[in-house]
Design a protein around this motif. Sequence first.
Motif, PDB file in Angstrom:
ATOM      1  N   HIS A  33      28.246  66.224  55.456  1.00  0.00           N
ATOM      2  CA  HIS A  33      27.854  64.855  55.807  1.00  0.00           C
ATOM      3  C   HIS A  33      26.768  64.279  54.905  1.00  0.00           C
ATOM      4  O   HIS A  33      26.702  63.063  54.731  1.00  0.00           O
ATOM      5  N   ASP A  34      25.915  65.118  54.326  1.00  0.00           N
ATOM      6  CA  ASP A  34      24.878  64.581  53.433  1.00  0.00           C
ATOM      7  C   ASP A  34      25.297  64.635  51.962  1.00  0.00           C
ATOM      8  O   ASP A  34      24.519  64.276  51.084  1.00  0.00           O
ATOM      9  N   HIS A  35      26.515  65.090  51.693  1.00  0.00           N
ATOM     10  CA  HIS A  35      27.130  65.075  50.361  1.00  0.00           C
ATOM     11  C   HIS A  35      26.292  65.778  49.297  1.00  0.00           C
ATOM     12  O   HIS A  35      26.190  65.294  48.162  1.00  0.00           O
ATOM     13  N   ASP A  36      25.728  66.948  49.643  1.00  0.00           N
ATOM     14  CA  ASP A  36      24.952  67.697  48.657  1.00  0.00           C
ATOM     15  C   ASP A  36      25.715  68.893  48.083  1.00  0.00           C
ATOM     16  O   ASP A  36      25.155  69.699  47.347  1.00  0.00           O
ATOM     17  N   GLY A  37      26.992  69.025  48.416  1.00  0.00           N
ATOM     18  CA  GLY A  37      27.818  70.084  47.846  1.00  0.00           C
ATOM     19  C   GLY A  37      27.740  71.423  48.558  1.00  0.00           C
ATOM     20  O   GLY A  37      28.298  72.414  48.084  1.00  0.00           O
ATOM     21  N   LYS A  38      27.057  71.466  49.686  1.00  0.00           N
ATOM     22  CA  LYS A  38      26.961  72.685  50.496  1.00  0.00           C
ATOM     23  C   LYS A  38      26.745  72.269  51.939  1.00  0.00           C
ATOM     24  O   LYS A  38      26.390  71.122  52.214  1.00  0.00           O
ATOM     25  N   LEU A  39      26.979  73.210  52.854  1.00  0.00           N
ATOM     26  CA  LEU A  39      26.823  72.895  54.271  1.00  0.00           C
ATOM     27  C   LEU A  39      25.516  73.437  54.811  1.00  0.00           C
ATOM     28  O   LEU A  39      25.274  74.640  54.775  1.00  0.00           O
ATOM     29  N   SER A  40      24.704  72.554  55.327  1.00  0.00           N
ATOM     30  CA  SER A  40      23.522  72.965  56.083  1.00  0.00           C
ATOM     31  C   SER A  40      23.974  73.162  57.521  1.00  0.00           C
ATOM     32  O   SER A  40      25.103  72.811  57.884  1.00  0.00           O
ATOM     33  N   PHE A  41      23.102  73.695  58.364  1.00  0.00           N
ATOM     34  CA  PHE A  41      23.473  73.835  59.770  1.00  0.00           C
ATOM     35  C   PHE A  41      23.725  72.466  60.397  1.00  0.00           C
ATOM     36  O   PHE A  41      24.633  72.304  61.202  1.00  0.00           O
ATOM     37  N   VAL A  42      22.949  71.458  59.998  1.00  0.00           N
ATOM     38  CA  VAL A  42      23.132  70.107  60.544  1.00  0.00           C
ATOM     39  C   VAL A  42      24.522  69.574  60.183  1.00  0.00           C
ATOM     40  O   VAL A  42      25.215  69.010  61.034  1.00  0.00           O
ATOM     41  N   ASP A  43      24.962  69.786  58.928  1.00  0.00           N
ATOM     42  CA  ASP A  43      26.310  69.374  58.518  1.00  0.00           C
ATOM     43  C   ASP A  43      27.361  70.081  59.381  1.00  0.00           C
ATOM     44  O   ASP A  43      28.292  69.448  59.896  1.00  0.00           O
ATOM     45  N   TYR A  44      27.204  71.390  59.494  1.00  0.00           N
ATOM     46  CA  TYR A  44      28.164  72.207  60.242  1.00  0.00           C
ATOM     47  C   TYR A  44      28.210  71.780  61.711  1.00  0.00           C
ATOM     48  O   TYR A  44      29.282  71.567  62.275  1.00  0.00           O
ATOM     49  N   GLU A  45      27.036  71.619  62.315  1.00  0.00           N
ATOM     50  CA  GLU A  45      26.952  71.231  63.720  1.00  0.00           C
ATOM     51  C   GLU A  45      27.605  69.864  63.956  1.00  0.00           C
ATOM     52  O   GLU A  45      28.365  69.678  64.911  1.00  0.00           O
ATOM     53  N   THR A  46      27.331  68.905  63.094  1.00  0.00           N
ATOM     54  CA  THR A  46      27.909  67.565  63.221  1.00  0.00           C
ATOM     55  C   THR A  46      29.437  67.638  63.151  1.00  0.00           C
ATOM     56  O   THR A  46      30.134  67.034  63.969  1.00  0.00           O
ATOM     57  N   ALA A  47      29.953  68.394  62.187  1.00  0.00           N
ATOM     58  CA  ALA A  47      31.403  68.514  62.023  1.00  0.00           C
ATOM     59  C   ALA A  47      32.048  69.196  63.228  1.00  0.00           C
ATOM     60  O   ALA A  47      33.102  68.764  63.707  1.00  0.00           O
ATOM     61  N   VAL A  48      31.420  70.253  63.745  1.00  0.00           N
ATOM     62  CA  VAL A  48      31.978  70.984  64.889  1.00  0.00           C
ATOM     63  C   VAL A  48      31.943  70.113  66.144  1.00  0.00           C
ATOM     64  O   VAL A  48      32.882  70.129  66.941  1.00  0.00           O
ATOM     65  N   ARG A  49      30.894  69.350  66.332  1.00  0.00           N
ATOM     66  CA  ARG A  49      30.829  68.457  67.499  1.00  0.00           C
ATOM     67  C   ARG A  49      31.915  67.378  67.426  1.00  0.00           C
ATOM     68  O   ARG A  49      32.435  66.961  68.455  1.00  0.00           O
ATOM     69  N   GLU A  50      32.268  66.951  66.206  1.00  0.00           N
ATOM     70  CA  GLU A  50      33.350  65.976  66.037  1.00  0.00           C
ATOM     71  C   GLU A  50      34.718  66.624  66.257  1.00  0.00           C
ATOM     72  O   GLU A  50      35.625  65.991  66.769  1.00  0.00           O
ATOM     73  N   GLU A  51      34.851  67.890  65.836  1.00  0.00           N
ATOM     74  CA  GLU A  51      36.126  68.608  65.952  1.00  0.00           C
ATOM     75  C   GLU A  51      35.837  70.088  66.175  1.00  0.00           C
ATOM     76  O   GLU A  51      35.506  70.811  65.241  1.00  0.00           O
ATOM     77  N   THR A  52      35.938  70.534  67.434  1.00  0.00           N
ATOM     78  CA  THR A  52      35.547  71.910  67.779  1.00  0.00           C
ATOM     79  C   THR A  52      36.409  72.971  67.095  1.00  0.00           C
ATOM     80  O   THR A  52      35.978  74.119  66.970  1.00  0.00           O
TER      81      THR A  52
END
Length: 194
Positions: free
Chosen positions: A142-161
């Motif tokens: 979600h922050d488009h930095d080329g890697k997944l932070s926990f915040v990116d991962y959490e946001t994606a999982v909450r959108e699609e478990t």
Amino acid sequence: MNRKKLQKLTDTLTKSCKHYVPEKPGVVTGLDRNVFRNILHVTFGMTDDMIMDRVFRGFDRDNDGCISVSEWVHGLSLFLRGTLDEKMKYCFEVFDLNGDGFISKEEMFHMLKNSLLKQPSEEDPDEGIKDLVEITLKKMDHDHDGKLSFVDYETAVREETLLLEAFGPCLPDPKRQMEFEAQVFKDPNEFNET
């Protein structure tokens, strides 16, 4: 769960685990990596060596190379009955292979390469996996930095478990979970909150 029920659960799990070595003061005892991996494979159907090693690390909280009774109970609690928040944190830690707080393209590539079935074709399979990593990043980074932070991962999982185990199965599937619980507990409601 109250202390009495938790102690009963601990006693039940300890008795049902035939390969468990009781704890002794000053001596490292418990389930070693090989016995634990065997349990993951036979009981929960896990086959990916890298993921099983990471699950072992998730259970072995003190990093002593053995899973103690308390680590076993804590790990199973999360593994079998954890909340979505607990499972997200656990899965992220499993997928963060180098422990730097991010899931990099390289980490995604290695996990996906191990977990995907190899199909005979004329194309280079690594190219397909690289494409999948790029698609995954577009969906989850979600922050488009080329890697997944926990915040990116959490946001994606909450959108699609379904993305909880995006890089490989590190939790038991519901059928195997029910089989395990039926084997361990004579009355599956015995430990539920009342």
